[in-house]
Design a protein around this motif. Structure first.
Motif, PDB file in Angstrom:
ATOM      1  N   GLN A  74      -3.832 -12.705  -3.824  1.00 52.59           N
ATOM      2  CA  GLN A  74      -3.675 -11.409  -3.160  1.00 52.59           C
ATOM      3  C   GLN A  74      -3.495 -10.289  -4.186  1.00 52.59           C
ATOM      4  OE1 GLN A  74      -0.316 -12.494  -0.669  1.00 52.59           O
ATOM      5  NE2 GLN A  74      -1.652 -12.644   1.123  1.00 52.59           N
TER       6      GLN A  74
ATOM      7  N   GLN B 225       3.014  -6.251  -4.099  1.00 54.10           N
ATOM      8  CA  GLN B 225       2.552  -7.423  -3.367  1.00 54.10           C
ATOM      9  C   GLN B 225       3.663  -8.449  -3.213  1.00 54.10           C
ATOM     10  OE1 GLN B 225      -0.209  -6.166  -1.883  1.00 54.10           O
ATOM     11  NE2 GLN B 225      -1.153  -8.164  -2.115  1.00 54.10           N
TER      12      GLN B 225
ATOM     13  N   ASN C 120       6.472  -6.955  -1.045  1.00 52.71           N
ATOM     14  CA  ASN C 120       5.975  -6.410   0.221  1.00 52.71           C
ATOM     15  C   ASN C 120       6.456  -4.973   0.427  1.00 52.71           C
ATOM     16  OD1 ASN C 120       4.519  -6.471   2.623  1.00 52.71           O
ATOM     17  ND2 ASN C 120       6.279  -7.194   3.811  1.00 52.71           N
TER      18      ASN C 120
ATOM     19  N   TRP D  77      -2.902  -3.526   7.550  1.00 51.32           N
ATOM     20  CA  TRP D  77      -3.946  -4.408   7.058  1.00 51.32           C
ATOM     21  C   TRP D  77      -3.553  -4.942   5.677  1.00 51.32           C
ATOM     22  CZ3 TRP D  77      -8.351  -0.346   8.100  1.00 51.32           C
ATOM     23  CH2 TRP D  77      -8.526  -0.225   9.478  1.00 51.32           C
ATOM     24  N   PRO D  78      -3.897  -6.172   5.353  1.00 53.14           N
ATOM     25  CA  PRO D  78      -3.596  -6.712   4.019  1.00 53.14           C
ATOM     26  C   PRO D  78      -4.206  -5.829   2.932  1.00 53.14           C
ATOM     27  CG  PRO D  78      -4.304  -8.466   5.493  1.00 53.14           C
ATOM     28  CD  PRO D  78      -4.540  -7.179   6.226  1.00 53.14           C
ATOM     29  N   ARG D  79      -3.377  -5.408   1.985  1.00 53.57           N
ATOM     30  CA  ARG D  79      -3.854  -4.468   0.975  1.00 53.57           C
ATOM     31  C   ARG D  79      -4.989  -5.040   0.126  1.00 53.57           C
ATOM     32  NH1 ARG D  79       1.747  -2.026   0.647  1.00 53.57           N
ATOM     33  NH2 ARG D  79       2.423  -3.849  -0.506  1.00 53.57           N
ATOM     34  N   GLU D  80      -4.888  -6.335  -0.171  1.00 54.65           N
ATOM     35  CA  GLU D  80      -5.941  -6.928  -1.007  1.00 54.65           C
ATOM     36  C   GLU D  80      -7.291  -6.908  -0.282  1.00 54.65           C
ATOM     37  OE1 GLU D  80      -4.135 -10.261   1.372  1.00 54.65           O
ATOM     38  OE2 GLU D  80      -3.401  -8.529   0.233  1.00 54.65           O
TER      39      GLU D  80
END
Length: 414
Positions: free
Chosen positions: A56, A163, A166, A245-248
């Protein structure tokens, strides 16, 4: 001594020195060799090694590097450098403009890409105007390091902290933005005072390959590609702020959009990605995981906490990461500490402490940050020598003042 500890210490010795003594092995090579050695000696299983790699964080970093690299390929960085450095203003005013430019760019784009793109251009432009490039290069480098702490997007260590802990984009920025902004006039005042009588070219000796004799040919600004990159950058920030939304995935999706292009070759954009940094982080994930499996880091942390060092206190964490990052480097220092930082309501403050500690102390020595190394090496290739003494002469007072500023800010917040 356990072989796991020996491998770990050798890897971090290379990180500290920049090479493995007795061998032509740099930081990245040491991290990769260390990871393979941990697997080869059975200190971590191949399955556990793969699981230890934080895809990630790597995905986030890779995607943002692609977006930042698009500005290089589009000619945006050369255009900015030419516009700013060609202004008919006094040297102190020019320095101020470059510092603001460096701080602003590094807060929303990966700082190392900004430095790689801008350094040779600044050398060429300042020499063509008969100016001593050193104060402008140092001021720009210092501003990039301190300005990058403003947002999660600014540097790899910010992304690692964000990451792992969080962290929210806005929570991080609310705490880190103000000291990042205040650091810029601190950088300007310090560098201006130190070089007040050394602004012109006759006060510096250049090497045989002076870029003034061979101006850098820059690609023309591709306005459409620059606009595309700007729209995608804004979209990334909006997604970070307004969605969960997932940043990665956001960063990787943005990278995919940048690479689908009829005007720019994808290999040119991919060529701007710092592959060495990606490999360095990958290797360190495995090396650190192998050491963690021994229980030794947890034991050391507990002993430090018993001695009164509270890693849940932002000021304490700031001081610890400040010292550690100048020993092993910014990214390795953050990677070592974040697993032991409590995930509590103060996570944003702790993440900002990590960013401020690594960013504001990066200017102490040349090897305190990758940006410093890039500036010195690229300047040397252009015939401008910035010695360790020259760098520290300006970097030490800048760092001390910025560290004091950060501590005051943290005290106000807490």
């Amino acid at each position: 001594m356990d072989i796991t500890v020996i491998i770990f210490l050798l890897v971090y010795l290379a990180l500290m020195l920049g090479y493995l003594p007795g061998f032509r092995v740099d930081r990245t090579g040491a991290a990769v060799i260390g990871a393979l050695a941990m697997i080869g000696f059975g200190r971590i299983s191949p399955e556990a090694a793969w699981a230890a790699i934080d895809y990630q964080t790597l995905g986030l970093l890779f995607g943002l590097m692609i977006v930042s690299g698009a500005y290089t390929v589009s000619g945006f960085y050369p255009w900015v450098a030419a516009k700013v450095a060609s202004m008919q203003v006094s040297p102190p005013a020019l320095l101020a403009i470059l510092i603001v430019t460096g701080g602003a760019l590094s807060s929303v784009l990966t700082k190392d890409v900004v430095v790689v793109a801008m350094t040779p251009l600044l050398v060429a432009i300042t020499l063509s105007r008969g100016l001593n490039p050193i104060p402008f290069l140092l001021g720009f480098c210092f501003a990039v390091n301190t300005g990058s702490v403003a947002t999660i997007l600014g540097s790899p260590q910010n992304m690692i902290a964000a990451q792992t802990l969080n962290l929210s984009f806005t929570g991080f920025m609310k705490i880190a933005l103000v000291p990042a902004l205040i650091s810029l006039p601190v950088v300007w005042a310090t560098v201006s005072w130190l070089y007040r009588n050394r602004w012109t070219l006759d006060t510096v000796s250049t090497g045989p390959a002076t870029p003034a004799a061979a101006p850098v040919e820059n690609p023309p600004l591709d306005r459409l590609e620059t606009l595309k990159a700007a729209v995608i950058t804004v979209a990334i920030i909006a997604a970070f702020v307004f969605t969960d939304w997932p940043r990665e995935m956001v960063a990787m999706s943005a990278a995919a959009v940048m690479l689908v292009n009829r005007r720019v070759a994808s290999k040119d954009v991919l060529g701007t990605v710092d592959g060495n940094l990606m490999l360095l982080l990958t290797g360190l994930f495995v090396v650190n995981a192998a050491l963690t499996a021994t229980g030794l880091p947890e034991k050391v942390i507990h002993e430090l906490q018993a001695a009164g060092i509270d890693f849940s206190d932002p000021a304490t964490l700031f001081l610890v990461i400040t010292g550690l990052s100048n020993v092993v480097g910014n990214n390795p220092a953050v990677m070592l500490l974040v697993p032991f930082i409590p995930h509590s309501g103060e996570s944003d403050a702790l993440g900002a402490a990590l960013a401020l500690g690594t960013g504001f102390s990066s200017n102490l020595i040349v090897f305190g940050s990758l940006a410093g190394i890039i500036v010195v090496e690229r300047a040397a290739a252009a015939g401008i020598k910035i010695s360790m003494r020259e760098f520290c002469r300006a970097g030490i007072p800048v760092s001390i003042l910025c560290i004091a500023l950060a501590l005051i800010w943290i005290a106000i917040l807490t």
